[in-house]
Design an enzyme around this catalytic site. Structure first.
Site, PDB file in Angstrom:
ATOM      1  CG  HIS A 142      -2.118  -0.977   0.938  1.00  0.00           C
ATOM      2  ND1 HIS A 142      -3.440  -0.634   1.062  1.00  0.00           N
ATOM      3  CD2 HIS A 142      -2.123  -2.276   0.538  1.00  0.00           C
ATOM      4  CE1 HIS A 142      -4.210  -1.681   0.779  1.00  0.00           C
ATOM      5  NE2 HIS A 142      -3.418  -2.698   0.464  1.00  0.00           N
ATOM      6  CB  THR A 271      -0.187 -17.843   0.701  1.00  0.00           C
ATOM      7  OG1 THR A 271      -0.206 -19.108   1.352  1.00  0.00           O
ATOM      8  CG2 THR A 271       1.203 -17.258   0.836  1.00  0.00           C
ATOM      9  CG  ASP A 276      -8.651  -7.451  10.648  1.00  0.00           C
ATOM     10  OD1 ASP A 276      -8.849  -8.656  10.903  1.00  0.00           O
ATOM     11  OD2 ASP A 276      -7.610  -6.845  10.967  1.00  0.00           O
ATOM     12  CG  ASP A 288      -4.119 -19.927   2.582  1.00  0.00           C
ATOM     13  OD1 ASP A 288      -4.089 -19.554   3.783  1.00  0.00           O
ATOM     14  OD2 ASP A 288      -3.083 -20.170   1.933  1.00  0.00           O
TER      15      ASP A 288
HETATM   16  C1  HEM Z   1      -5.433  -6.795  -6.822  1.00  0.00           C
HETATM   17  C2  HEM Z   1      -4.651  -6.427  -5.839  1.00  0.00           C
HETATM   18  C3  HEM Z   1      -5.039  -6.510  -4.402  1.00  0.00           C
HETATM   19  C4  HEM Z   1      -6.251  -6.311  -3.816  1.00  0.00           C
HETATM   20  C5  HEM Z   1      -7.546  -5.916  -4.472  1.00  0.00           C
HETATM   21  C6  HEM Z   1      -6.081  -6.575  -2.408  1.00  0.00           C
HETATM   22  C7  HEM Z   1      -7.061  -6.463  -1.466  1.00  0.00           C
HETATM   23  C8  HEM Z   1      -6.945  -6.822  -0.144  1.00  0.00           C
HETATM   24  C9  HEM Z   1      -7.996  -6.731   0.838  1.00  0.00           C
HETATM   25  C10 HEM Z   1      -9.385  -6.194   0.591  1.00  0.00           C
HETATM   26  C11 HEM Z   1      -7.501  -7.195   2.012  1.00  0.00           C
HETATM   27  C12 HEM Z   1      -8.234  -7.312   3.341  1.00  0.00           C
HETATM   28  C13 HEM Z   1      -8.002  -6.102   4.203  1.00  0.00           C
HETATM   29  C14 HEM Z   1      -8.823  -6.209   5.469  1.00  0.00           C
HETATM   30  O1  HEM Z   1     -10.050  -6.268   5.357  1.00  0.00           O
HETATM   31  O2  HEM Z   1      -8.260  -6.261   6.578  1.00  0.00           O
HETATM   32  C15 HEM Z   1      -6.137  -7.578   1.767  1.00  0.00           C
HETATM   33  C16 HEM Z   1      -5.309  -8.098   2.712  1.00  0.00           C
HETATM   34  C17 HEM Z   1      -3.986  -8.334   2.501  1.00  0.00           C
HETATM   35  N1  HEM Z   1      -3.269  -8.043   1.363  1.00  0.00           N
HETATM   36 FE1  HEM Z   1      -4.024  -7.569  -0.419  1.00  0.00          FE
HETATM   37  N2  HEM Z   1      -4.786  -6.918  -2.178  1.00  0.00           N
HETATM   38  C18 HEM Z   1      -4.126  -6.881  -3.362  1.00  0.00           C
HETATM   39  C19 HEM Z   1      -2.781  -7.100  -3.551  1.00  0.00           C
HETATM   40  C20 HEM Z   1      -1.884  -7.323  -2.541  1.00  0.00           C
HETATM   41  C21 HEM Z   1      -0.466  -7.314  -2.686  1.00  0.00           C
HETATM   42  C22 HEM Z   1       0.267  -7.058  -3.995  1.00  0.00           C
HETATM   43  C23 HEM Z   1       0.067  -7.563  -1.466  1.00  0.00           C
HETATM   44  C24 HEM Z   1       1.497  -7.656  -1.040  1.00  0.00           C
HETATM   45  C25 HEM Z   1       2.514  -7.702  -1.831  1.00  0.00           C
HETATM   46  C26 HEM Z   1      -1.029  -7.772  -0.565  1.00  0.00           C
HETATM   47  C27 HEM Z   1      -0.913  -8.159   0.744  1.00  0.00           C
HETATM   48  C28 HEM Z   1      -1.981  -8.364   1.590  1.00  0.00           C
HETATM   49  C29 HEM Z   1      -1.852  -8.952   2.905  1.00  0.00           C
HETATM   50  C30 HEM Z   1      -0.585  -9.529   3.501  1.00  0.00           C
HETATM   51  C31 HEM Z   1      -3.102  -8.907   3.482  1.00  0.00           C
HETATM   52  C32 HEM Z   1      -3.499  -9.399   4.866  1.00  0.00           C
HETATM   53  C33 HEM Z   1      -3.477  -8.302   5.886  1.00  0.00           C
HETATM   54  C34 HEM Z   1      -3.897  -8.832   7.252  1.00  0.00           C
HETATM   55  O3  HEM Z   1      -4.000 -10.039   7.439  1.00  0.00           O
HETATM   56  O4  HEM Z   1      -4.108  -8.001   8.143  1.00  0.00           O
HETATM   57  N3  HEM Z   1      -2.190  -7.593  -1.245  1.00  0.00           N
HETATM   58  N4  HEM Z   1      -5.824  -7.338   0.466  1.00  0.00           N
END
Ligand code: HEM
Length: 432
Positions: A142, A271, A276, A288
């Protein structure tokens, strides 16, 4: 066991040392816990090499009367090889033993050891792959994806990429819709940034790389050090949303320099992830069944037919998942089934090596968006080596290949064993 003077201790004729031996010497230089006298000498030798291409090391070695001229010639040739190997690896020019005795490729990287220890103990709960690691990985994305050459081409500010603007200008950026919930980890990281002498852009990427190393099966991510402080908040609307179309997501990533295959590789991050805020009634719901493991289950389970909403349902950006306790993003579901990305998505199934290599390469690009690698120092050797994957690819209990929605038109989904027993529910990722 290597003595304090490895170059003298060899029983081979030093004047005929071959390149394989030179490489071995270089390896020993990098790994050997030096006794103090030897450490001082090696360190000086390399500093001298850096400054004068090896010639001033004569002073250091001549001071030691036990080293013959012939031995010294061999020593210099060893040192030149050592120095050139380090140049070949990038901007690294100096090998150093830090004040606590740990070694690293470059003296500038020594500053990272206290930060490593602090965040492992006090941010990541003693080295876990838990909520703060997941959030820190999300934060790397982000912060970095706030970077748009397309905006710059229109004469607007396109963002500084991986510059820490999400921390410095948190009042602006954490209220962007796509940043929902990111304020938790921004607030958690701020005291560490304030305490240590490091820019926010460096800290965010360092914490992400260190955090991921706590997840079994993860690659050791690259970490380059030296990002300047941010100058301005990122513009809004550069971070993909889970309800965006595949067209929109791929276009946004293409603007930032990523191919569709690299988008899939970056999404390996999901993965080790949970949501939240997609369904606020079920915080900590993973993507997952193994959110503490950097394995290929995410790519397997997103290909299963969705049958239920784990919580309330009807949330923006959420589609049905195959398991109670597991949440599926609309964006992940569509990327797994789109003709431009489906085969790449499927190719990660049960292919841990590809998962690691592709994610590592894509993250290396992401982590320096807005910067040039040759202005940064390679401190990757500070990042701990993750434990190997300790789970085998499988279909969740109670499900079978009939539940796979085959989307790749050219290759069939790999055959996998099914976990024994009845269908299970996936537990939430606990808050720490
Ligand atoms: C199409 C691209 C992406 C979309 C639409 C997306 C969207 C989201 C959303 C909606 C969440 C849940 C947030 C929440 O409700 O707490 C999330 C979590 C997460 N995203 Fe993505 N994401 C994308 C790409 C990425 C990329 C490129 C990374 C890292 C390189 C990433 C890493 C993560 C991680 C690690 C979480 C988990 C956070 C947690 O467990 O608190 N995401 N993502």
């Amino acid at each position: 066991m290597i003595g304090p003077r490895p170059w003298v201790a060899s029983s081979s004729p030093l004047g005929t040392v071959q390149s394989a031996r030179d490489a071995d010497f270089e390896r020993k230089l990098q790994t050997r816990p030096y006794a103090s006298a030897g450490r001082r000498r090696v360190y000086k030798l390399e500093r001298d090499d850096e400054q004068t291409s090896g010639h001033s090391s004569l002073k250091a070695v001549n001071a030691d009367s036990v080293v013959s001229f012939k031995m010294f010639k061999a020593l210099v040739s060893f040192a030149v090889v050592a120095a050139s190997l380090q140049f070949a690896n990038g901007a690294v020019i100096r090998r150093a033993t830090c004040s606590d005795g740990r070694t690293t490729a470059n003296a500038a990287c020594c500053a990272l050891f206290p930060i490593l220890d602090d965040i492992q103990a006090n941010l990541f709960d003693g080295g876990e792959c838990g909520e703060e690691v997941h959030e820190s990985l999300r934060l790397t994305f982000h912060d970095a994806i706030g970077f748009s050459p397309a905006l710059t081409a229109q004469g607007k500010f396109g963002g500084g990429g991986a510059d820490g603007s999400i921390v410095v200008f948190s009042d602006t950026e954490t209220v962007f819709h796509a940043n929902g919930g990111i304020d938790d980890i921004v607030d958690a990281q701020k005291p560490f940034i304030a305490k240590h002498n490091i820019t926010p852009g460096d800290f965010i990427q360092f914490a992400g790389a260190v955090g991921v190393s706590n997840c079994p099966g993860a690659p050791q991510l690259q970490f380059l050090f030296g990002r300047p402080a941010p100058v301005q908040a990122s513009p809004d609307l550069l971070i993909p949303e889970p309800f965006d179309s595949v067209d929109k997501i791929l276009a946004r990533f293409a603007d930032a320099g990523f191919s569709p295959a690299e988008v899939v590789a970056l999404l390996a991050s999901h993965t080790v992830a949970a949501a939240d805020h997609v369904d606020p009634s079920i915080p900590g719901t993973p993507f997952d069944s193994t959110p503490g493991h950097f394995d290929t289950q995410f790519f397997i389970e997103t290909q299963l037919r969705g049958t239920l909403f784990p919580g309330t349902g009807g949330n923006q950006g959420e589609v049905e998942s195959p398991l109670r306790g597991e949440i599926r993003l609309q964006s992940d579901s569509e990327l797994a089934r789109d003709s431009r990305t489906a085969c790449e998505w499927q190719s990660f199934v049960n292919n841990q090596a590809k998962l690691q290599n592709s994610f590592k390469a894509a993250m290396a690009k992401l982590a320096i968006l807005g910067h040039s690698a040759n202005t940064l120092v390679d401190c990757s050797d500070i990042i701990p080596t993750p434990k190997p994957a300790d789970s085998a690819a499988h279909l969740p209990a109670g499900l079978s290949h009939n539940d796979i929605e085959q989307a790749c038109a050219t290759t069939t989904f790999p055959t996998l064993p099914t976990d024994p027993g009845p269908v299970t529910s996936v537990p939430a990722v606990p808050p720490s």
